[in-house]
Enzyme design. Structure first.
Site, mmCIF file in Angstrom:
data_model
loop_
_atom_site.group_PDB
_atom_site.id
_atom_site.type_symbol
_atom_site.label_atom_id
_atom_site.label_comp_id
_atom_site.label_asym_id
_atom_site.label_seq_id
_atom_site.Cartn_x
_atom_site.Cartn_y
_atom_site.Cartn_z
ATOM 1 N N CYS A 110 0.716 -1.297 0.004
ATOM 2 C CA CYS A 110 -0.146 -0.265 0.013
ATOM 3 C C CYS A 110 0.823 1.222 -0.063
ATOM 4 C CB CYS A 110 -1.015 -0.012 1.336
ATOM 5 S SG CYS A 110 -2.140 -1.350 1.153
ATOM 6 N N HIS A 248 -3.331 7.058 2.589
ATOM 7 C CA HIS A 248 -3.813 5.922 1.938
ATOM 8 C C HIS A 248 -5.098 5.492 2.360
ATOM 9 C CE1 HIS A 248 -4.169 1.812 0.886
ATOM 10 N NE2 HIS A 248 -3.912 1.276 2.202
ATOM 11 N N ASN A 278 -9.941 -0.268 0.116
ATOM 12 C CA ASN A 278 -8.427 -0.331 0.143
ATOM 13 C C ASN A 278 -7.954 -0.915 -1.144
ATOM 14 O OD1 ASN A 278 -5.809 -0.699 0.277
ATOM 15 N ND2 ASN A 278 -5.953 -1.640 2.291
HETATM 16 N N1 COA Z 1 -18.367 -8.583 9.932
HETATM 17 C C1 COA Z 1 -18.788 -8.598 11.062
HETATM 18 N N2 COA Z 1 -18.000 -8.798 12.019
HETATM 19 C C2 COA Z 1 -16.558 -8.831 11.980
HETATM 20 C C3 COA Z 1 -16.080 -8.792 10.640
HETATM 21 C C4 COA Z 1 -16.967 -8.588 9.471
HETATM 22 N N3 COA Z 1 -16.460 -8.277 8.217
HETATM 23 N N4 COA Z 1 -14.703 -8.738 10.766
HETATM 24 C C5 COA Z 1 -14.605 -8.856 11.957
HETATM 25 N N5 COA Z 1 -15.660 -9.136 12.728
HETATM 26 C C6 COA Z 1 -15.765 -9.333 14.148
HETATM 27 C C7 COA Z 1 -14.626 -10.209 14.709
HETATM 28 O O1 COA Z 1 -14.999 -11.391 14.629
HETATM 29 C C8 COA Z 1 -14.926 -9.746 16.498
HETATM 30 O O2 COA Z 1 -15.862 -10.458 16.712
HETATM 31 P P1 COA Z 1 -15.614 -11.163 18.069
HETATM 32 O O3 COA Z 1 -15.670 -9.883 19.175
HETATM 33 O O4 COA Z 1 -16.990 -12.059 18.325
HETATM 34 O O5 COA Z 1 -14.496 -11.888 18.341
HETATM 35 C C9 COA Z 1 -15.396 -8.237 16.149
HETATM 36 O O6 COA Z 1 -16.017 -8.077 14.854
HETATM 37 C C10 COA Z 1 -14.470 -7.286 16.338
HETATM 38 O O7 COA Z 1 -13.197 -7.628 15.655
HETATM 39 P P2 COA Z 1 -11.905 -6.759 15.744
HETATM 40 O O8 COA Z 1 -10.820 -7.353 14.860
HETATM 41 O O9 COA Z 1 -11.628 -6.149 17.080
HETATM 42 O O10 COA Z 1 -12.318 -5.493 14.766
HETATM 43 P P3 COA Z 1 -11.713 -3.832 14.473
HETATM 44 O O11 COA Z 1 -12.364 -2.908 15.139
HETATM 45 O O12 COA Z 1 -10.224 -4.160 14.850
HETATM 46 O O13 COA Z 1 -11.856 -3.976 12.925
HETATM 47 C C11 COA Z 1 -10.274 -4.219 10.771
HETATM 48 C C12 COA Z 1 -11.317 -4.932 12.105
HETATM 49 C C13 COA Z 1 -9.956 -5.452 10.178
HETATM 50 C C14 COA Z 1 -11.531 -3.660 10.088
HETATM 51 C C15 COA Z 1 -9.399 -3.229 11.563
HETATM 52 O O14 COA Z 1 -8.450 -4.016 12.511
HETATM 53 C C16 COA Z 1 -8.488 -2.810 10.463
HETATM 54 O O15 COA Z 1 -8.863 -2.059 9.585
HETATM 55 N N6 COA Z 1 -7.241 -2.943 10.558
HETATM 56 C C17 COA Z 1 -6.007 -2.517 9.864
HETATM 57 C C18 COA Z 1 -6.364 -3.137 8.349
HETATM 58 C C19 COA Z 1 -5.788 -2.541 7.211
HETATM 59 O O16 COA Z 1 -5.901 -1.535 7.075
HETATM 60 N N7 COA Z 1 -5.181 -3.305 6.549
HETATM 61 C C20 COA Z 1 -4.328 -2.802 5.287
HETATM 62 C C21 COA Z 1 -3.060 -2.018 5.574
HETATM 63 S S1 COA Z 1 -2.807 -1.313 4.237
#
Ligand code: COA
Length: 358
Positions: A110, A248, A278
């Site tokens: 990215c 980004h 993304n």
């Molecule tokens: N739909 C519904 N629930 C979801 C889900 C989805 N698509 N994805 C995850 N969950 C659930 C998880 O299983 C978890 O459930 P639980 O509490 O029962 O275990 C809950 O939502 C919270 O998960 P969590 O990982 O804490 O969510 P979050 O707020 O951290 O959001 C991301 C997850 C991936 C969106 C976030 O961490 C993120 O954006 N990370 C960076 C990703 C990124 O930018 N990557 C590329 C970098 S260039």
């Protein structure tokens, strides 16, 4: 001598994948995706990354008033290109007819566009090149594991391009910061998309994007803020001088937290993640193109780019915009019409990776 951006363009494939569509594929909801990521829809490409790149490239060249013969270096930032051999840049060079251009891929995930901007600008500053075409292009849906709801809702396809040309001192790239923490590469990876491991022994789950979302989130906010500050400092400017921050686009919460940490108010931050998700190396040139189309960049504006991604890599670049904020010409380059629906394109992912997560 310095280097400035003189042309810009984007190519977004026409097929849209909405959050509601994703509800049919994995255990998720429009509400969860919208509130946790800011994404409402993304594009799914019916053509290859090189096709998206070639159209975005033609549009950027027209905006700069340049012909294909003028380009002496093509840089293609991608982590989901058509093939490794030949490079995606080789294919784009052929499709665009850039016969006078050297061409290479650049993979910093990215952060690839910012890495490419610094590389291209320095090739011009060093006197090696005069007209650099830099394209960020991605067909990330190929790596979309349809059984993993934590990743498959985040990514999309698209391409954006810029033309770099020599400029007078004080216009164009003023300062930059690039970095990498290879020890953290495991937090965002595709386990089996290269030559490591045994031939023919690849389970589907090894062929999609795997990520520790929270770890990447935390590091992205810290590093995009730190890196932006370093680049601003190297430019001899202050944060208050930045007219527009084009970050980004990975998660709107990452963008908001980075802006808060920097003390930049949201009116100065460009966001279009709601429409495209993304698109990795393509997010910044696509966002830049839309910021220009919306009149958000003025002659002399200070534009700050910052990115974070797989590697884990990061990069920031500060640009003082030149006089021209409108394209010299437009291109009639277009993709071939889509011959499949979005769900028909994604059927290959469903067949390969499977349906519905636990
Ligand atoms: N739909 C519904 N629930 C979801 C889900 C989805 N698509 N994805 C995850 N969950 C659930 C998880 O299983 C978890 O459930 P639980 O509490 O029962 O275990 C809950 O939502 C919270 O998960 P969590 O990982 O804490 O969510 P979050 O707020 O951290 O959001 C991301 C997850 C991936 C969106 C976030 O961490 C993120 O954006 N990370 C960076 C990703 C990124 O930018 N990557 C590329 C970098 S260039």
């Amino acid at each position: 001598m310095n280097a400035e951006i003189t042309g810009w363009g984007k190519c977004m494939p026409p097929n849209v994948l909405t959050n509601s569509d994703l509800e049919q594929i994995v255990d998720t909801s429009d509400d969860w995706i919208t509130t946790r990521t800011g994404i409402k829809e993304r594009r799914i490409s019916h053509v290859e990354a090189s096709d998206l790149a070639a159209v975005a490239g033609q549009r950027a060249l027209a905006a700069a008033g340049k012909s294909v013969d003028d380009v002496d270096l093509l840089l293609v930032a991608t982590c989901s290109g058509d093939t490794i051999i030949p490079s995606t840049a080789s294919r784009v060079q052929d499709k665009m007819g850039l016969t006078n251009a050297a061409a290479m891929d650049l993979n910093a995930a990215c952060s690839g566009f910012v890495y490419g901007l610094v590389t291209g600008a320095n090739m011009i500053r060093g006197g090696t090149n005069k007209t650099v075409l830099l394209i960020g292009t991605e067909k990330l849906h190929y790596l979309m594991n349809t059984t993993d709801r934590t990743t498959c809702v985040l990514f999309g396809d698209g391409a954006g391009a810029v033309v770099l040309e020599p400029s007078e001192e004080g216009i164009g790239l003023l300062g930059s910061d690039l970095g990498m923490d290879g020890s953290a590469g495991k937090y965002l990876h595709v386990p089996a998309d290269g030559t490591q491991g045994e031939i023919g022994r690849r389970a589907p789950e090894q062929c999609g994007i795997a990520m520790d979302g929270q770890e990447v989130f935390r590091r992205a906010v810290t590093m995009m803020a730190e890196s932006s500050l370093l680049a601003i400092q190297k430019s001899g400017l202050d944060l208050e001088d930045v007219d527009i921050l084009i970050p980004h686009q990975a998660n709107v919460r990452i963008i908001d937290a980075t802006a808060r940490r920097l003390g930049v108010d949201s009116a100065r931050v460009f966001v279009n993640i709601q429409s495209y998700g993304n698109t990795s190396a393509a997010t910044i040139p696509v966002a830049l193109t839309e910021a220009l189309e919306q009149g958000q960049i003025e002659p002399g504006s200070i534009v700050a780019f910052t990115a974070f991604g797989g590697g884990l890599s990061w990069g920031s670049a500060i640009v003082r915009w030149g006089e021209r904020v409108t394209p010299i010409a437009t291109s009639d380059a277009e993709l071939p019409p889509a011959d499949k629906t979005t769900m028909e394109i994604l059927q290959s992912n469903l067949d390969f990776f499977g349906e519905k997560s636990a």
